[in-house]
Motif scaffolding. Structure first.
Motif, PDB file in Angstrom:
ATOM      1  N   THR A 120     -23.903  26.557 -23.883  1.00  0.00           N
ATOM      2  CA  THR A 120     -25.282  26.164 -23.602  1.00  0.00           C
ATOM      3  C   THR A 120     -25.974  25.739 -24.886  1.00  0.00           C
ATOM      4  N   ASP A 121     -26.699  24.650 -24.818  1.00  0.00           N
ATOM      5  CA  ASP A 121     -27.517  24.217 -25.949  1.00  0.00           C
ATOM      6  C   ASP A 121     -28.791  25.050 -25.939  1.00  0.00           C
ATOM      7  N   SER A 124     -33.622  24.472 -27.468  1.00  0.00           N
ATOM      8  CA  SER A 124     -34.976  24.476 -26.913  1.00  0.00           C
ATOM      9  C   SER A 124     -35.604  25.868 -27.000  1.00  0.00           C
ATOM     10  N   GLN A 142     -42.575  24.224 -20.936  1.00  0.00           N
ATOM     11  CA  GLN A 142     -41.410  23.340 -21.013  1.00  0.00           C
ATOM     12  C   GLN A 142     -40.117  24.142 -21.153  1.00  0.00           C
ATOM     13  N   ALA A 143     -40.147  25.198 -21.952  1.00  0.00           N
ATOM     14  CA  ALA A 143     -38.952  26.016 -22.165  1.00  0.00           C
ATOM     15  C   ALA A 143     -38.509  26.690 -20.875  1.00  0.00           C
ATOM     16  N   GLN A 144     -39.465  27.063 -20.043  1.00  0.00           N
ATOM     17  CA  GLN A 144     -39.134  27.735 -18.791  1.00  0.00           C
ATOM     18  C   GLN A 144     -38.347  26.850 -17.840  1.00  0.00           C
ATOM     19  N   LYS A 145     -38.451  25.545 -18.001  1.00  0.00           N
ATOM     20  CA  LYS A 145     -37.782  24.599 -17.102  1.00  0.00           C
ATOM     21  C   LYS A 145     -36.408  24.155 -17.589  1.00  0.00           C
ATOM     22  N   THR A 146     -35.979  24.642 -18.740  1.00  0.00           N
ATOM     23  CA  THR A 146     -34.731  24.166 -19.320  1.00  0.00           C
ATOM     24  C   THR A 146     -33.515  24.910 -18.786  1.00  0.00           C
ATOM     25  N   GLN A 147     -32.371  24.254 -18.886  1.00  0.00           N
ATOM     26  CA  GLN A 147     -31.098  24.881 -18.528  1.00  0.00           C
ATOM     27  C   GLN A 147     -30.818  26.064 -19.449  1.00  0.00           C
ATOM     28  N   ALA A 148     -31.262  25.958 -20.690  1.00  0.00           N
ATOM     29  CA  ALA A 148     -31.062  27.051 -21.639  1.00  0.00           C
ATOM     30  C   ALA A 148     -31.745  28.318 -21.154  1.00  0.00           C
ATOM     31  N   THR A 150     -32.549  29.087 -18.012  1.00  0.00           N
ATOM     32  CA  THR A 150     -31.845  29.549 -16.813  1.00  0.00           C
ATOM     33  C   THR A 150     -30.557  30.269 -17.190  1.00  0.00           C
TER      34      THR A 150
END
Length: 165
Positions: A120-121, A124, A142-148, A150
């Protein structure tokens, strides 16, 4: 309230800079220090999880701990087969957590974190603490919406089960 958040973020940034110097630069960084920092962040996240009953990614303290964790586990990147680095990191986890993470489960937690950082990147999350010394609402949203986010919260669920949820 904004001044309080700024002071907390400034303190966290100072701690972040102090503990992260050289952590991501090479495999020769001291993974025990990284493990200790990670153990502290995990313990703080776990304590808040027990209070809230969930991983609250809107909580500023949780965001600081997530960013700290994302940065401190970088020493594991590319070192999944290096038993010396993994063992030293696991020892640091136990130390940093004040034995909330046990010697018995520290290796499993280290492997979970190594898998997270290798797959995982996390940039962010790690970058949250470097934005002008504070975490603003827009960056947090914005951070809450990232794959990182999740992936990290999924791994934290597994880690918290090992820590004795």
């Amino acid at each position: 309230m904004k001044k309080v958040l700024f002071v907390i973020a400034a303190f966290a940034l100072t701690a972040f800079i102090t503990t992260s110097c050289g952590i991501t630069s090479s495999a020769s960084a001291n993974p025990s220090t990284s493990g200790t920092t990670s153990g502290t962040a995990l313990t703080n996240l776990f304590a808040q999880f027990l209070k809230d009953g969930k991983i609250d990614t809107s909580n500023i303290s949780n965001l600081i701990n997530l960013a700290t964790l994302a940065t401190s586990i970088q020493s594991l990147k590319g070192n999944s087969e290096n038993s010396s680095i993994l063992g030293s990191f696991a020892s640091g986890l136990v130390k940093g957590s004040g034995n909330t993470i046990s010697n018995t489960n520290s290796s499993t937690i280290t492997n979970l974190l190594a898998s997270l950082v290798n797959n995982t990147d996390l940039s962010s999350l790690a970058s949250l603490l470097t934005r002008s010394g504070e975490i603003d609402e827009q960056a947090a949203a914005q951070a809450q919406k990232t794959q990182a986010m999740t992936s990290t919260t999924n791994v934290l669920g597994s880690i918290f089960n090992l820590m004795g949820k």
